[in-house]
Motif scaffolding. Structure first.
Motif, PDB file in Angstrom:
ATOM      1  N   CYS A 273       7.968   2.756   4.255  1.00 45.14           N
ATOM      2  CA  CYS A 273       7.371   1.689   3.455  1.00 45.14           C
ATOM      3  C   CYS A 273       6.354   0.920   4.288  1.00 45.14           C
ATOM      4  O   CYS A 273       5.257   0.595   3.827  1.00 45.14           O
ATOM      5  CB  CYS A 273       8.444   0.732   2.959  1.00 45.14           C
ATOM      6  SG  CYS A 273       9.408   1.407   1.619  1.00 45.14           S
ATOM      7  N   GLY A 274       6.729   0.626   5.526  1.00 45.84           N
ATOM      8  CA  GLY A 274       5.817  -0.116   6.401  1.00 45.84           C
ATOM      9  C   GLY A 274       4.514   0.629   6.569  1.00 45.84           C
ATOM     10  O   GLY A 274       3.429   0.062   6.411  1.00 45.84           O
ATOM     11  N   LEU A 275       4.659   1.905   6.844  1.00 47.51           N
ATOM     12  CA  LEU A 275       3.467   2.717   7.074  1.00 47.51           C
ATOM     13  C   LEU A 275       2.597   2.741   5.825  1.00 47.51           C
ATOM     14  O   LEU A 275       1.380   2.487   5.876  1.00 47.51           O
ATOM     15  CB  LEU A 275       3.916   4.145   7.436  1.00 47.51           C
ATOM     16  CG  LEU A 275       2.955   4.918   8.338  1.00 47.51           C
ATOM     17  CD1 LEU A 275       2.878   4.239   9.701  1.00 47.51           C
ATOM     18  CD2 LEU A 275       3.434   6.353   8.495  1.00 47.51           C
ATOM     19  N   GLY A 276       3.253   3.013   4.698  1.00 46.39           N
ATOM     20  CA  GLY A 276       2.504   3.080   3.445  1.00 46.39           C
ATOM     21  C   GLY A 276       1.853   1.748   3.130  1.00 46.39           C
ATOM     22  O   GLY A 276       0.648   1.681   2.800  1.00 46.39           O
ATOM     23  N   PHE A 277       2.621   0.683   3.289  1.00 47.12           N
ATOM     24  CA  PHE A 277       2.106  -0.642   2.973  1.00 47.12           C
ATOM     25  C   PHE A 277       0.915  -0.986   3.848  1.00 47.12           C
ATOM     26  O   PHE A 277      -0.122  -1.424   3.361  1.00 47.12           O
ATOM     27  CB  PHE A 277       3.240  -1.659   3.169  1.00 47.12           C
ATOM     28  CG  PHE A 277       2.902  -3.040   2.742  1.00 47.12           C
ATOM     29  CD1 PHE A 277       3.012  -3.408   1.415  1.00 47.12           C
ATOM     30  CD2 PHE A 277       2.462  -3.980   3.669  1.00 47.12           C
ATOM     31  CE1 PHE A 277       2.705  -4.695   1.022  1.00 47.12           C
ATOM     32  CE2 PHE A 277       2.143  -5.266   3.279  1.00 47.12           C
ATOM     33  CZ  PHE A 277       2.274  -5.620   1.948  1.00 47.12           C
ATOM     34  N   GLY A 278       1.126  -0.718   5.147  1.00 43.15           N
ATOM     35  CA  GLY A 278       0.045  -1.024   6.086  1.00 43.15           C
ATOM     36  C   GLY A 278      -1.211  -0.242   5.752  1.00 43.15           C
ATOM     37  O   GLY A 278      -2.320  -0.794   5.700  1.00 43.15           O
ATOM     38  N   THR A 279      -1.042   1.038   5.510  1.00 43.17           N
ATOM     39  CA  THR A 279      -2.194   1.885   5.187  1.00 43.17           C
ATOM     40  C   THR A 279      -2.926   1.344   3.969  1.00 43.17           C
ATOM     41  O   THR A 279      -4.158   1.199   3.966  1.00 43.17           O
ATOM     42  CB  THR A 279      -1.714   3.319   4.896  1.00 43.17           C
ATOM     43  OG1 THR A 279      -0.766   3.693   5.877  1.00 43.17           O
ATOM     44  CG2 THR A 279      -2.874   4.279   4.895  1.00 43.17           C
ATOM     45  N   LEU A 280      -2.132   1.034   2.956  1.00 39.05           N
ATOM     46  CA  LEU A 280      -2.738   0.544   1.719  1.00 39.05           C
ATOM     47  C   LEU A 280      -3.479  -0.767   1.967  1.00 39.05           C
ATOM     48  O   LEU A 280      -4.594  -0.979   1.489  1.00 39.05           O
ATOM     49  CB  LEU A 280      -1.665   0.342   0.655  1.00 39.05           C
ATOM     50  CG  LEU A 280      -1.159   1.633   0.015  1.00 39.05           C
ATOM     51  CD1 LEU A 280       0.107   1.369  -0.754  1.00 39.05           C
ATOM     52  CD2 LEU A 280      -2.236   2.204  -0.894  1.00 39.05           C
ATOM     53  N   LEU A 281      -2.819  -1.649   2.760  1.00 29.14           N
ATOM     54  CA  LEU A 281      -3.404  -2.966   3.000  1.00 29.14           C
ATOM     55  C   LEU A 281      -4.728  -2.834   3.738  1.00 29.14           C
ATOM     56  O   LEU A 281      -5.756  -3.381   3.340  1.00 29.14           O
ATOM     57  CB  LEU A 281      -2.417  -3.786   3.840  1.00 29.14           C
ATOM     58  CG  LEU A 281      -2.389  -5.278   3.608  1.00 29.14           C
ATOM     59  CD1 LEU A 281      -2.159  -5.569   2.151  1.00 29.14           C
ATOM     60  CD2 LEU A 281      -1.285  -5.892   4.444  1.00 29.14           C
ATOM     61  N   ILE A 282      -4.668  -2.019   4.789  1.00 28.17           N
ATOM     62  CA  ILE A 282      -5.870  -1.856   5.603  1.00 28.17           C
ATOM     63  C   ILE A 282      -6.943  -1.137   4.808  1.00 28.17           C
ATOM     64  O   ILE A 282      -8.120  -1.502   4.820  1.00 28.17           O
ATOM     65  CB  ILE A 282      -5.509  -1.119   6.906  1.00 28.17           C
ATOM     66  CG1 ILE A 282      -4.707  -2.092   7.772  1.00 28.17           C
ATOM     67  CG2 ILE A 282      -6.754  -0.650   7.641  1.00 28.17           C
ATOM     68  CD1 ILE A 282      -4.051  -1.474   8.950  1.00 28.17           C
ATOM     69  N   GLY A 283      -6.469  -0.116   4.040  1.00 31.51           N
ATOM     70  CA  GLY A 283      -7.421   0.574   3.175  1.00 31.51           C
ATOM     71  C   GLY A 283      -8.068  -0.384   2.194  1.00 31.51           C
ATOM     72  O   GLY A 283      -9.280  -0.344   1.941  1.00 31.51           O
TER      73      GLY A 283
ATOM     74  N   ILE B 108      -8.486  -3.632   2.545  1.00 32.52           N
ATOM     75  CA  ILE B 108      -9.460  -4.509   3.204  1.00 32.52           C
ATOM     76  C   ILE B 108     -10.749  -3.744   3.486  1.00 32.52           C
ATOM     77  O   ILE B 108     -11.851  -4.244   3.278  1.00 32.52           O
ATOM     78  CB  ILE B 108      -8.861  -5.071   4.507  1.00 32.52           C
ATOM     79  CG1 ILE B 108      -7.653  -5.931   4.177  1.00 32.52           C
ATOM     80  CG2 ILE B 108      -9.893  -5.881   5.284  1.00 32.52           C
ATOM     81  CD1 ILE B 108      -6.856  -6.330   5.376  1.00 32.52           C
ATOM     82  N   GLY B 109     -10.543  -2.475   3.920  1.00 34.52           N
ATOM     83  CA  GLY B 109     -11.720  -1.662   4.199  1.00 34.52           C
ATOM     84  C   GLY B 109     -12.571  -1.459   2.956  1.00 34.52           C
ATOM     85  O   GLY B 109     -13.804  -1.408   3.021  1.00 34.52           O
ATOM     86  N   ASN B 110     -11.906  -1.361   1.837  1.00 34.56           N
ATOM     87  CA  ASN B 110     -12.629  -1.116   0.594  1.00 34.56           C
ATOM     88  C   ASN B 110     -13.378  -2.345   0.092  1.00 34.56           C
ATOM     89  O   ASN B 110     -14.404  -2.228  -0.556  1.00 34.56           O
ATOM     90  CB  ASN B 110     -11.634  -0.699  -0.485  1.00 34.56           C
ATOM     91  CG  ASN B 110     -11.806   0.767  -0.827  1.00 34.56           C
ATOM     92  OD1 ASN B 110     -12.831   1.354  -0.489  1.00 34.56           O
ATOM     93  ND2 ASN B 110     -10.813   1.356  -1.463  1.00 34.56           N
TER      94      ASN B 110
END
Lengths: 99, 277, 523, 631
Positions: free
Chosen positions: B109-119, B121-123
């Motif tokens: 979940c952490g990994l997925g959440f982080g990826t999504l969050l950073i993604g 922000i990047g978007n």
């Protein structure tokens, strides 16, 4: 460097904090992780304040701090009284909801 | 032009500061999560917070930076340390997972959440940074004060109420009313006798005069250590030093030495005897 | 702005419920009297409504309308037509009798019993039900109706689950288990129905844009509100399902025997004579008015289900060994008649159905309350435990017989008029269904007379040998009901006069005309 | 004058109300009150009759509209009365015989503690029966129709502490309900056909309706008549109905109520006239029943059941006549009236015998009673002569006309129906002679019962014998009074119409053969029961006798097919309701329960597990938001 990096950092710290909440069993450490998450948010707010050029973000961060302080006080008090009652600070031991 | 530029990039100094301190902050955060002992976690968190304070300053939030250091690192983290001391070390400190699959789910979940969050922000189109030049023109503290006492005055008043409530709440929660008289030494002794266990005081730690440290379990006659002799906190921390084997080998060595000495005296005697013979 | 009479009629019992509940525990009798007085006051208000209502006047009268939740177009809209007036009067008439019949039903049990029975609560709940039922009859806003249609379940749940018969043939433990089973079953059945209706209510709002029955019906009638055929049918089914559960229609009926069997007799009367009427009433008011085309589309299926209810309920009543369950199955059969009358789409059928609602309320009340008095004397609901009561308690047996005869629709008693109207109304459009339904009257005679024979006649059983006859309080309950049964059987004109215009309206809503007699059609 | 009609009905109704609601304090005078109200009704009837006689035959009908009963769109039911010659005949019969039987009951029920209630029920019966015959529409007739059913139910089951009485009462009501179903369907058919069900409009517009509809209405009316008048196939209740007190059997199950079916058919004559198929069905039912009842009557040892069989048979004659159309209507009613006299007399005689014999009903335990109760013997004997059609007595006039009319039907039908009627007359003579011989002749056969009480036969008190004497007088002279000069036919003609039948053989031949078969029947009976002693225990008898004792197995058929079958059906339906209908619901609930049991495991109580799901949920939310933005 683009100030957006602060946001990335905030996201990273937030995720680390959240994962910590899930992994640790010691209620105090769990609390620390929550604080970490709050701080990460604060960083984001401050960065956003800079981005938008007004101080509202900082105000929010300020309020977050106040609320966090209040929360910590009450939370730690709860931990202490739970510890007194059950001689344990493990969040897993407080599982009376389990059927 | 410079203002414009400031919106998009920062000075090299700040970039350098970001990368160095950012790394420290992340490491501190990771340590907070993964340090075994709560004290260590607290200290690492304090480090991260100080780094964040610096970042606040760098972002033009001078007031917040100072408050962060004073309130968070100064007050809150100290409160944490006090509670850590109060609660002591428990088995909960262990990093061993007890719920099946919890760790993997958490990491996933952490990994997925982080990826999504950073993604996310990047978007987002976060190109334009206006900078706080104008907002901080009259000074950061003044600017904040203006906002707090005008626009956010109600929220501010509410936080006051919140803090008071929290204070009172904390007192109520931790204060323990004594509803009965504390037991006297005599009564405690009598209770022990009634219950029929540990009539005498708990056995003392330490083995022989050489090892009377509190973290060394006393040995039973068969040479095994007795947990009762060490305080609970040390036991939970796993800081009990088992000296049973050491003590046995020490004993052996002592006997050996004594024998040696005796033998020496014997041999010396014999030698001398021999010599005398 | 005139005096809000309709609101007052519903609010008085509601306030009475609160006041009754607030009476201190020690003053149990005061609470009972308070409840009785409030119910009589409500009756007075209902009679005023009846007086003020002009059968020849507008369709909805004594209307009240206030904005309630303007964001969703929900209004507090009340209004009564003839059908509603008749049913409000029925409710208001029955509640005092129910209270009086249940006078000692909620008294604390003998010492040594673990059951706790809050006397005030019993009467407060009955009044609460009355308030909700009355406002359901009055509401002309679909949402308002829905709220009280559902809210009724709460007090009913406690009435069924909380207050059983004083004595039970299987002991207190089993009784408690069965009671809570019955209460939960009642709640679940009706909740499922209600939720499906809620979906339909929301759907209706999406389609129509407001909840007002009058506005939607008018828009439907003049064609300004168009509904796709399938939409209309789905919405109709959503509404109908809830009402069919409440009515209850086969095969959604199985909660009724449990609920009526386990509840005390007055509560059983409350269920079948008052609360269930909301279901059939709503079919007439909401299903037919809002979805006339879908109603016509569904008519054959509904008639068949109603027919099955009639025959099936009667056959099962014959096979029952428990007095109260027998009456419950008989009620299922009668509800079959009511639904059949509504959907026969003839003036006689619908007038008959409305009249049937009123008459069934009175006749079941008479039969069930006397049965309750009988059960309270012997402490058993099993038919086999009785025998020869007629010899010991002739007045009780006589009133029981009259109640039974009303149930089997003996001419001269009120239910005959309505049953015959329903049959004629159905027969004139669907002869085969009408003829099969007529079989129901033979079966009705069978279960009623078997019940009477087994309980009241034959040699006197030892256990009933010292059974006292009806007491004054019980006589006060039963006698007026018997008088009403006879009066409405001989002279139903006061009721039909009120009902007829409303039925005429409903018939025009669904664009149906009565079939012409053959002789006139030939001319 | 019209207003008296309502009073006619109201008087006994008031009596019933007073007696049933009055409570114990009326116990002492209840029977007098009941009798007074019945007599008042009779007096009113006579006054109306006198008034009617004063008018010309065409204008004798009185109409009274009381109030609008069920006014519904397109459906108008009124409470209104119509008193014409047909109704008048019935009114006089009902109130006259009724009053006599009230008087008789005073003596008969003297020792019954619930006598007041008995009189209340009798009054209720009178009211319902009067309503039945004076109603001006079928729906109101239906009220009376079921009302007499109710009264009959209450009176058959009057001694309801006896399970057999309670069962018989229930059976009577249920079988009657089947017939009532026919009547209600007939009314519905009338409503859909004519738009009304008042006598006048319906009967006048039969010409406008299709014959199919009329046949259907006719058959349904016949079904109703079968139920009420105990005609095959709904005759089974009448025998059991003898469980009631004997005055009840006399009044309700012999003289009045059971003849309501005949009234219905004659009243609806116009419908039957226009539906020959229905008429044929009526005659067939009548012919079958008259033989059926007669055969059953031959085999019964219970005096009341033998008389009940006879009643069935005699009503069979009336129905047969009613089915013949205008040639038979008047004779049907005439036989009805004479039968009312002699059968009521016979029943009262039987009651008197039972009264003196400790309520023994088995004729094999009688014998030689003529010495002990001479008045009963004489009155019973006169009734006996009347029913077998002894020339000159009332039965002779009415029955002979019916047989004549049956032959006059013409063709094969006429021969068959006439033959059946003639055969019936022979059997009637046989079984009635049997009853007479077993009861009043031969040696005494009674013995002490198990308690050692030996019956002491004695004549009944005057209050019982006087009504018997009056009825006996009626049985002797009524026929001659009605028959000579066709007085009765002329009286009824404006209502029922009349045609002279033309039998294929001369009327005299028919009469002579009737007398001849009667003599043969009597002879057979004498040979069997008069010349040798009657065994106290019934011999096994032939197959037919045994079947006849069991009502020609019709009860057994009902029991096996309807009762047993019904029990199985209801039991299996209870099972189905419990397991299938309820089972589907409970099954759904159980499935949901199992499912949630699985889902419950997710709720392990650990806050951290819940936190994971929250966190995962947050991740999913972000993903969804991003996706939505991307799309």
């Amino acid at each position: 460097m683009n100030p957006v990096n602060y946001l990335y950092l905030a996201a990273l710290l937030f995720t680390i904090g959240a994962t910590g909440v899930l992994i640790r069993r010691n209620a105090i450490v769990v609390f620390m992780c929550v604080e970490l998450m709050l701080n990460a948010c604060n960083l984001a707010f401050v960065a956003f304040a800079r981005m938008h050029g007004n101080l509202d973000g900082q105000i929010i961060a300020f309020f977050t701090m106040v609320v966090a302080a209040a929360e910590v006080v009450v939370g730690l008090a709860i931990i202490v009284s739970v510890f007194r009652a059950r001689h344990s600070a493990s969040v897993d031991d407080a599982s009376l909801m389990k059927l | 032009m410079t203002a414009q530029l400031a919106a998009y990039t920062t000075s090299t100094g700040e970039a350098f500061q970001f990368w160095v301190l950012g790394t420290i902050a992340v490491i501190g955060a990771l340590c907070t999560v993964f340090m075994k002992k709560a004290v260590h976690s607290a200290l690492c968190l304090a480090g991260t917070m100080i780094v964040l304070a610096v970042f606040y300053l760098a972002n033009g939030a001078y007031f917040l930076g100072i408050v962060q250091i004073v309130v968070y690192t100064g007050a809150i983290m100290m409160l944490f340390l006090f509670v850590v001391m109060l609660v002591g070390v428990t088995a909960a400190d262990s990093l061993k997972e007890t719920i099946k699959g919890q760790r993997w789910l958490a990491l996933l979940c952490g990994l997925g959440f982080g990826t999504l969050l950073i993604g996310g922000i990047g978007n987002a189109s976060l190109k334009e940074f206006n900078g706080l030049g104008r907002a901080n023109a009259n000074g950061n503290v003044e600017g904040l004060a203006t906002l707090i006492f005008t626009k956010y005055v109600f929220a501010f008043e509410l936080t006051g109420a919140l803090l008071i409530t929290a204070t009172v709440g904390a007192m109520v929660l931790t204060h323990r009313e004594r509803t009965e008289r504390a037991k006297t030494q005599r009564e405690l002794a009598e209770q022990r006798v009634r219950e029929g266990k540990h009539v005498p005081p708990l056995p003392a730690p330490g083995v022989y005069a050489r090892h009377n440290a509190v973290d060394i379990a006393g040995l039973l006659p068969d040479g095994t250590p007795s947990e009762l002799t060490v305080s609970k906190t040390l036991r939970d921390r796993g800081q009990v030093r088992d000296v049973s084997t050491e003590a046995l080998s020490d004993l052996k060595a002592l006997e050996q030495r004594a024998e040696d000495r005796l033998e020496r005296s014997n041999s010396g005697g014999s030698n001398s005897g021999e010599a005398s013979k | 702005m005139s005096f809000p009479l309709l609101t007052a009629t519903a609010v008085l019992p509601a306030l009475g419920a609160i006041a009754t509940a607030a009476v201190p525990a020690a003053k149990r009798t005061a609470a009972k009297w308070l409840a009785l007085i409030v119910s009589l006051g409500t009756l007075a208000l209902a009679v005023t409504v009846l007086m003020r209502f002009d059968p020849g006047g507008a369709r909805y009268q004594l209307t009240e309308s206030h904005a309630w939740i303007p964001e969703f177009g929900v209004r507090y809209e009340l209004g009564v037509d003839g059908i509603a007036v008749a049913l409000i009067a029925l409710t208001a008439v029955l509640i005092p009798f129910i209270i009086l019949a249940g006078w000692h039903d909620a008294d604390p049990l003998e010492t040594g019993s673990k059951r706790w029975r809050p006397t005030q609560g019993f009467f407060a709940l009955i009044l609460a039900v009355e308030a909700m039922v009355i406002i359901s009859f009055e509401a002309t806003d679909v949402f308002l109706f829905y709220i009280f249609f559902e809210a009724m379940l709460i007090p009913m749940y406690f009435l069924i689950g909380g207050f059983g018969d004083r004595a039970h043939e299987h002991g207190e433990e089993t009784a408690a288990t069965q009671r809570s089973y019955a209460a939960v079953k009642f709640l679940l059945y009706n909740l499922v129905g209600g939720l499906i209706m809620l979906a339909a209510v929301i759907g209706l709002y999406v389609v129509a844009g407001n909840f007002s029955l009058t506005e939607i019906a008018e828009a439907r009638a003049n064609g300004s509100l168009h509904m796709a055929t399938s939409t209309e049918r789905w919405l109709f089914l959503g509404f109908f399902f809830a009402f069919a559960v409440k009515a209850p229609l086969w095969p959604l009926h199985t909660w009724l025997p449990n609920a009526m069997g386990e509840a005390t007799a007055p509560v059983a009367v409350l269920i079948t004579a008052v609360v269930d009427k909301v279901g059939t009433f709503a079919m007439l008011r909401f299903c037919l008015q809002l979805f006339p085309e879908a109603s016509k589309w569904a008519t054959p299926a509904i008639l068949v289900l109603a027919l099955i209810s009639i025959i099936y309920g009667a056959l099962l009543a014959v096979g029952q060994r428990d007095i109260k369950r027998l009456v419950a199955y008989a009620s299922i059969s009668h509800f079959g008649f009511i639904i059949m009358g509504i959907f026969a789409m003839t003036s006689q059928g619908q007038s008959g159905a409305t009249l049937y609602m009123v008459n069934h309320g009175i006749s079941t009340a008479a039969l069930m309350l006397v049965a309750g008095f009988l059960i309270s004397r012997r402490g058993s609901r099993l038919i086999a435990d009785y025998g020869g009561v007629q010899k010991v308690a002739p007045v009780l047996a006589g009133t029981f017989l009259i109640g039974g005869l009303a149930t089997l629709s003996l001419p001269g008693l009120a239910p005959f008029v309505s049953e015959f109207l329903v049959l004629v109304g159905t027969f004139s459009r669907y002869p085969v269904i009408g003829i099969i339904a007529t079989l129901g009257i033979v079966l009705a005679a069978l279960y009623t007379l078997v019940l009477y024979q087994r309980t009241m006649t034959g040699p006197v059983k030892a256990e009933v040998a010292h059974m006292p006859d009806l007491r004054v309080r019980e006589l006060v309950v039963v006698a007026p009901l018997v008088v009403l049964l006879i009066f409405l059987g001989v002279y139903p004109k006061p009721v039909t006069d009120i009902v007829n215009p409303a039925v005429k309206q409903t018939m025009s809503d669904v664009h149906k005309k009565d079939p012409q007699p053959e002789v006139e059609a030939a001319k | 004058m019209e207003n008296l009609i309502a009073l006619l009905v109201a008087a006994p109704l008031l009596g019933a109300a007073v007696l049933l609601c009055g409570g114990r304090r009326l116990d002492a005078v209840g029977h007098w009150i009941g009798t007074a109200f019945a007599a008042a009704s009779f007096v009113l009837g006579v006054v109306l009759f006198a008034d009617m006689l004063g008018k010309s035959p065409e204008h004798r009908t009185l109409m009274q509209h009381l109030f609008s009963w069920i006014p519904v769109e397109g459906f108008q039911a009124n409470v209104g009365f119509q008193l014409d010659q047909l109704s008048m005949t019935f009114v006089l019969l009902i109130t006259g015989v009724g009053s006599l039987i009230h008087v008789y009951s005073i003596g008969y029920m003297e020792h019954d503690e619930r006598r007041r209630r008995f009189f209340g029920y009798l009054n209720l019966f009178l009211a319902a029966m009067l309503l039945l015959v004076v109603a001006d529409n079928y729906l109101l007739l239906y009220v009376g129709w079921e009302g007499v059913g109710l009264a009959s139910y209450l009176l058959i089951g009057f001694w309801q502490h006896k399970p057999s009485a309670a069962t018989a009462a229930k059976k009577a009501f249920l079988v009657n309900r089947v017939g009532d179903m026919g009547l209600s369907i007939a009314i519905m058919l009338m409503f859909t056909t004519f738009g009304t069900f008042a006598f006048g409009p319906v009967l006048q517009s039969t010409g406008d309706a299709g014959e199919g509809k009329l046949t259907a209405i006719g058959l349904m009316l016949l079904l109703a008549a079968c139920g009420k008048s105990a005609q095959v196939p709904l005759q089974s209740w009448l025998g059991d109905a003898m469980e009631g007190p004997t005055p009840v059997s006399a009044l309700i199950h012999a003289a009045t109520m059971v003849t309501a079916g005949v009234y219905l058919i004659v009243r609806s004559g116009d419908i039957f006239n226009a539906a020959p198929d229905a008429q044929l069905a009526v005659t067939v039912v009548g012919a079958v029943t008259l033989l059926f009842g007669a055969i059953v009557g031959c085999a019964k040892d219970d005096i009341k059941k033998a008389l009940a069989g006879s009643t069935m048979s005699q009503i069979g004659y009336m129905v047969l006549a009613a089915g013949l159309g205008p040639i038979g209507y008047a004779f049907a009613i005439m036989h009805l009236v004479t039968h009312g006299f002699f059968k009521a007399g016979l029943f009262l005689g039987a009651g008197s015998v039972m009264h003196g014999m400790n309520d023994e009903v088995d004729m094999r335990k009688y014998g030689g009673l003529r010495k002990y109760m001479p008045i009963t013997f004489v009155t019973f004997g006169l009734g006996y002569l009347a029913i077998i059609g002894f020339p000159g007595l009332s039965g002779f006039f009415s029955k002979d006309k019916i047989i004549e009319a049956a032959f006059a039907k013409g063709g094969a039908e006429g021969w068959i129906l006439g033959g059946a009627a003639l055969l019936g007359a022979a059997i009637t003579a046989f079984y009635m002679t049997r009853v007479m011989l077993m009861t009043f002749f031969g040696e005494k056969r009674w013995q002490p019962d198990e308690h050692g009480n030996e019956p002491h036969p004695h004549e009944s008190p005057k209050v019982m014998t006087i009504p018997m004497i009056v009825l006996a007088v009626g049985s002797v002279f009524a026929g001659a009074f009605f028959g000579i000069g066709e007085r009765f036919v002329k009286w009824l003609e404006p209502v029922t119409g009349f045609e002279h039948g033309h039998p294929p053989v001369s009327a005299l031949t028919v009469t002579l053969s009737t007398v001849a078969v009667m003599v043969v029947g009597v002879g057979f009976a004498y040979a069997q029961y008069g010349r040798r002693p009657v065994p106290v225990v019934a011999p096994r008898g032939s197959l037919l006798t045994r079947a006849a004792r069991r009502d020609l197995l019709q009860d057994d058929f009902n029991h096996v097919v309807l009762v047993r079958g019904g029990e199985h059906l209801t039991r299996s339906l209870v099972y189905v309701d419990h397991t299938l209908v309820d089972g589907v619901v409970n099954g759904t609930a159980a499935t949901m329960g199992g499912l949630s049991g699985r889902l419950r495991k997710l709720q392990n109580g650990f806050a951290r597990s819940y936190a994971v799901s929250m966190f995962g949920g947050a991740a999913v939310l972000i993903a969804a938001t991003l996706l939505m933005r991307a799309v």
